[in-house]
Write an enzyme that holds these catalytic residues in place. Structure first.
Site, PDB file in Angstrom:
ATOM      1  N   GLU A 322       0.881  -1.219  -0.208  1.00 39.69           N
ATOM      2  CA  GLU A 322      -0.353  -0.081  -0.275  1.00 39.69           C
ATOM      3  C   GLU A 322       0.909   1.135   0.343  1.00 39.69           C
ATOM      4  O   GLU A 322       0.356   1.960  -0.601  1.00 39.69           O
ATOM      5  CB  GLU A 322      -0.574  -0.110   1.291  1.00 39.69           C
ATOM      6  CG  GLU A 322      -2.241   1.084   0.988  1.00 39.69           C
ATOM      7  CD  GLU A 322      -3.225   0.605   2.382  1.00 39.69           C
ATOM      8  OE1 GLU A 322      -4.470   0.462   1.956  1.00 39.69           O
ATOM      9  OE2 GLU A 322      -3.085   0.930   3.239  1.00 39.69           O
ATOM     10  N   HIS A 351       7.172 -27.351   1.620  1.00 43.08           N
ATOM     11  CA  HIS A 351       6.722 -28.303   0.842  1.00 43.08           C
ATOM     12  C   HIS A 351       5.488 -27.787   0.305  1.00 43.08           C
ATOM     13  O   HIS A 351       4.168 -28.768   0.249  1.00 43.08           O
ATOM     14  CB  HIS A 351       6.353 -29.147   2.629  1.00 43.08           C
ATOM     15  CG  HIS A 351       7.433 -29.726   3.428  1.00 43.08           C
ATOM     16  ND1 HIS A 351       7.675 -31.326   2.970  1.00 43.08           N
ATOM     17  CD2 HIS A 351       7.581 -29.341   4.601  1.00 43.08           C
ATOM     18  CE1 HIS A 351       8.789 -30.921   4.025  1.00 43.08           C
ATOM     19  NE2 HIS A 351       8.943 -30.288   5.299  1.00 43.08           N
ATOM     20  N   LYS A 455     -13.106   1.727  -3.256  1.00 43.14           N
ATOM     21  CA  LYS A 455     -14.306   1.999  -2.535  1.00 43.14           C
ATOM     22  C   LYS A 455     -15.779   2.910  -3.118  1.00 43.14           C
ATOM     23  O   LYS A 455     -17.351   2.682  -2.955  1.00 43.14           O
ATOM     24  CB  LYS A 455     -14.130   3.276  -1.005  1.00 43.14           C
ATOM     25  CG  LYS A 455     -13.049   2.192  -0.356  1.00 43.14           C
ATOM     26  CD  LYS A 455     -13.242   2.835   1.153  1.00 43.14           C
ATOM     27  CE  LYS A 455     -12.046   2.269   1.304  1.00 43.14           C
ATOM     28  NZ  LYS A 455     -11.327   3.193   2.637  1.00 43.14           N
TER      29      LYS A 455
HETATM   30  O1  LIG Z   1      -9.216   2.314   9.564  1.00 44.78           O
HETATM   31  P1  LIG Z   1      -9.889   2.307   8.552  1.00 44.78           P
HETATM   32  O2  LIG Z   1     -10.239   4.755   8.565  1.00 44.78           O
HETATM   33  O3  LIG Z   1     -11.450   2.105   8.993  1.00 44.78           O
HETATM   34  O4  LIG Z   1      -9.074   2.044   7.524  1.00 44.78           O
HETATM   35  C1  LIG Z   1      -9.121   0.636   7.233  1.00 44.78           C
HETATM   36  C2  LIG Z   1      -8.234   0.185   5.972  1.00 44.78           C
HETATM   37  O5  LIG Z   1      -8.404   0.818   4.696  1.00 44.78           O
HETATM   38  C3  LIG Z   1      -8.414   1.236   3.741  1.00 44.78           C
HETATM   39  O6  LIG Z   1      -9.187   1.629   2.871  1.00 44.78           O
HETATM   40  C4  LIG Z   1      -6.979   2.255   3.578  1.00 44.78           C
HETATM   41  O7  LIG Z   1      -6.809   1.306   2.304  1.00 44.78           O
HETATM   42  C5  LIG Z   1      -6.369   1.193   4.169  1.00 44.78           C
HETATM   43  O8  LIG Z   1      -5.084   1.706   4.341  1.00 44.78           O
HETATM   44  C6  LIG Z   1      -7.216   1.507   5.886  1.00 44.78           C
HETATM   45  O9  LIG Z   1      -5.691   0.797   7.081  1.00 44.78           O
END
Ligand SMILES: O=P(O)(O)OC[C@H]1O[C@H](O)[C@H](O)[C@@H](O)[C@@H]1O
Length: 530
Positions: A322, A351, A455
Site C-alpha cells: 500500500e 513443502h 470503494k
Molecule cells: O481504519 P479505517 O479508516 O477503517 O481504514 C482501514 C483501511 O482501509 C482503507 O481502505 C485503507 O486502504 C487502509 O489503509 C486502511 O488501513
C-alpha cells in the site's frame, strides 16, 4: 563465489545490533560495490527526507498530513509540545483503561469481568493487532481476542458462534481511523444485533478507536459506549500498530506494550544513522532496490521460520504494497511502482511452493526470518543429539544455500527470541525501510489513492442494487436481464446487474431467477416478495 569469499562477504556486510541481539545479513544479495556507490546519492536524499518527516514536514503531500508514527515511541521527538502531550496521554489512557478492566472497575453489566475481546477493523485497523496477537499473546492471557476483519457474513457467524456463550463478558473494540469504512461498520452492526438477541447492553461493552468526530466517534458518544480513544490524523493505518490501535488490544491480552514501544524506539535510533552500512533499514531498502531494479521487478517472499510470526508477511503485505504500489511518482510521472509481498512460514512452505522458488521462474528474492531460541525450556531429542528446533534451523540454512546455488538472492534477519521488544523492533525496522524505499523511488509512501477507486465502485454497485430491486418489484411479468438494465436506465451496466441478480437469488432475497444458468441472456427474473 567460493566458500571463503562468501564467508568474508558475510562478515563484511553483517549488521548486528547488540542491544536487540538482532542480525541482518544481506551478503546473499548479488550487489557489488559499484552498485552501492550508485545508491549513495539516492540515500543521501532518503536520509534527508526522513529527517524532515520526523521533524514534522508534510511528508504526505496529497493528504496534506504529517507522518508521525516514529513519535509514538519517543514523544520527545514530536515536533510540538501539544503533540508530545497527545502521545503521552494516549499511552496513559490505554494503561488506565487496561488497569480498570483488570481490576474490574470497568466490567460488563451482567458478568463479573471481561473474558474476551472482539476486535472489529480492517486493513491497518486489523493486520497489526492480528500479527501481534499471534506473535505475543500468552497461551492463557487475561482476555482472549477474536477478530472480525471482513464483511463476510459466514466469517462473522464463525466468530460469533465461537464465543456466543461468552458474549456476556466480551468487550467489543471497533477500530477505524476514518470511522466510515463499511466493512467494520457492518461487523459492528452485526455484533450489536447479536448482543440484542441475547438481551445484552452493547453500549456498556463497547469501545471505539477512531478519529475525533468521525461517524464512529459520534455514534459511540451518542450511544454512550464505555470509551472512545482518539486516532491522530498523522498516524497512517498501516503504521498504527504502535498507536492506541495496536497498544490497547495488546495490553488487554497481557502483552508488555512498554517493551514493544522500547524495541521500536531502539530500532528507530539505529535506523537514523546516515551510514548505509550501519543502518539496517537502509540495508534492507538497498537490497530491495537491487533485487527489484528500483521498479518492482521481483517479488518479496517473506518466510519466518517460527509459527508465531506467521502473520508477519500478511502485515508486511499492506505495509509495503500500500505504501510503494503507486501509479505516479511525487513529480506526477506515471511509474507503476510496487513490490509484491507474499509468504507464509518455514518450513511449512518448503513443502508447498519452494519447489518453484528453487527451480522455476526467478522473479523473487527471499527474506528468511530466523529466531535463535527454539522454545522456552529444554527440547526433547527426536533423534540422537537432534531436536525439532535443530531441524527447523537446518532446513532454513539448507534452503538458503540451495537457493543461492541457483542464483536466487536472499536476506536473513535473525532475532534472539520472539518477544515484545523484538516484535516492536521488527515493526520499526520495516516501517523505516519502506519509508526509505519510498524516497529512493520517489513515491508518496503514505497515501493510498488506489483504494478509494474500489470503494467508490462498490458504493455504486450497491446503489445500482437498490434501483434493480425497485424495477423487479414494480414489474408485472418476469423480465430478462437486458430489460431490467433498460428499465433501470443502465444498459451499459448489464453484466453487473446480472451479478447482482444472481447474488440476490442465491440468498433468499425474494428474487427468482429462471432459465439456462449457462446462458445468462435466457434468464428471467421476478420478485416473489409480498
Ligand atoms: O481504519 P479505517 O479508516 O477503517 O481504514 C482501514 C483501511 O482501509 C482503507 O481502505 C485503507 O486502504 C487502509 O489503509 C486502511 O488501513
Amino acid at each position: 563465489m567460493d566458500a571463503t569469499a562468501l564467508w568474508q562477504r558475510y562478515q563484511d556486510w553483517l549488521y548486528y545490533h547488540s542491544g536487540l541481539g538482532l542480525y541482518l545479513d544481506i551478503s546473499r544479495m548479488g550487489f557489488n560495490d559499484a552498485f552501492v556507490a550508485t545508491m549513495k546519492p539516492k540515500f543521501d536524499k532518503a536520509f534527508k527526507d526522513m529527517a524532515a518527516l520526523e521533524a514534522g514536514a508534510i511528508a504526505n503531500p496529497d493528504e496534506h498530513r504529517m507522518v508521525g508514527h516514529y513519535w509514538l515511541r519517543n514523544s520527545d521527538i514530536a515536533p510540538t509540545s501539544e503533540l508530545k502531550q497527545e502521545i503521552v496521554e494516549g499511552i496513559a489512557q490505554v494503561e488506565l483503561f487496561v488497569n480498570k478492566v483488570q481490576n474490574r472497575d470497568i466490567k460488563p453489566p451482567f458478568a463479573p469481568q471481561f473474558t474476551d475481546i472482539i476486535s472489529i477493523g480492517i486493513g491497518g485497523s486489523a493486520l497489526g493487532p492480528q500479527f501481534v496477537s499471534e506473535a505475543l499473546s500468552p497461551d492463557i492471557g487475561p482476555l482472549a481476542i477474536h477478530f472480525i476483519d471482513n464483511t463476510d457474513p459466514a466469517g462473522i457467524d464463525r466468530t460469533l458462534n465461537k464465543i456466543k456463550d461468552k458474549l456476556v463478558s466480551t468487550l467489543v473494540i471497533t477500530i477505524s481511523k476514518s470511522g466510515g469504512t463499511p466493512e467494520p461498520r457492518n461487523g459492528m452492526i452485526e455484533v450489536q444485533k447479536a448482543f440484542a438477541a441475547q438481551k445484552l447492553d452493547f453500549a456498556k461493552q463497547a469501545i471505539a478507536i477512531t478519529g475525533v468526530d468521525s461517524q464512529l466517534d459520534k455514534l459511540a458518544k451518542s450511544e454512550g459506549w464505555i470509551a472512545t480513544f482518539p486516532m491522530a490524523d498523522w498516524v497512517g493505518g498501516r503504521t498504527s500498530e504502535l498507536s492506541t490501535v495496536g497498544l490497547l488490544p495488546a495490553a488487554l491480552q497481557g502483552i508488555d506494550i512498554r517493551a514493544m514501544l522500547d524495541g521500536a524506539k531502539v530500532m528507530d535510533e539505529a535506523t537514523r544513522t546516515t551510514e548505509i552500512k550501519h543502518n539496517p533499514a537502509a540495508l534492507l531498502a538497498m537490497s530491495w532496490y537491487f533485487a527489484c531494479n528500483g521498479r518492482g521487478e521481483k517479488d518479496m517472499v517473506v518466510l519466518p521460520y517460527k509459527d508465531s510470526l506467521l502473520l508477519f508477511s500478511r502485515y508486511l503485505q499492506q505495509l509495503v504494497m500500500e505504501s510503494i504500489g503507486k501509479e505516479k511518482d511525487l513529480d506526477g510521472n506515471i511509474v507503476y511502482q510496487g513490490i509484491s509481498v507474499y509468504g507464509n512460514k518455514g518450513t511449512t512452505d518448503q513443502h508447498a511452493y519452494v519447489q518453484q522458488l528453487r527451480e522455476g521462474v526467478s522473479n523473487f528474492f527471499l527474506t528468511f526470518i530466523e529466531v535463535l531460541e527454539d522454545r522456552q525450556g529444554v527440547s526433547p531429542e527426536v533423534e540422537t543429539g537432534v531436536t525439532s528446533g535443530d531441524y527447523l534451523s537446518g532446513l532454513l540454512q539448507g534452503t538458503r544455500q540451495a537457493l543461492y546455488e541457483k542464483q536466487r538472492d536472499s536476506i536473513t534477519l535473525t532475532i534472539p527470541q520472539v518477544n515484545p521488544r523484538t516484535v516492536g523492533a521488527l515493526i520499526a525496522l520495516y516501517e523505516r525501510a519502506v519509508g526509505f524505499y519510498g524516497s529512493l523511488v520517489n513515491v508518496n509512501a503514505y497515501h493510498q489513492p488506489g483504494v478509494e477507486a474500489g470503494k467508490k465502485a462498490a458504493a455504486a454497485v450497491l446503489d445500482l442494487q437498490k434501483q434493480v430491486l425497485q424495477v423487479i418489484k414494480d414489474a408485472t411479468t418476469p423480465l430478462s436481464v437486458a430489460e431490467i438494465a433498460e428499465k433501470a436506465g443502465m444498459p451499459d451496466q448489464i453484466e453487473i446487474i446480472y451479478k447482482i441478480l444472481r447474488h440476490l437469488a442465491a440468498n433468499g432475497r425474494n428474487v427468482l431467477l429462471e432459465g439456462n444458468f449457462g446462458q445468462p441472456s435466457t434468464l428471467t427474473t421476478s420478485y416473489k416478495g409480498s
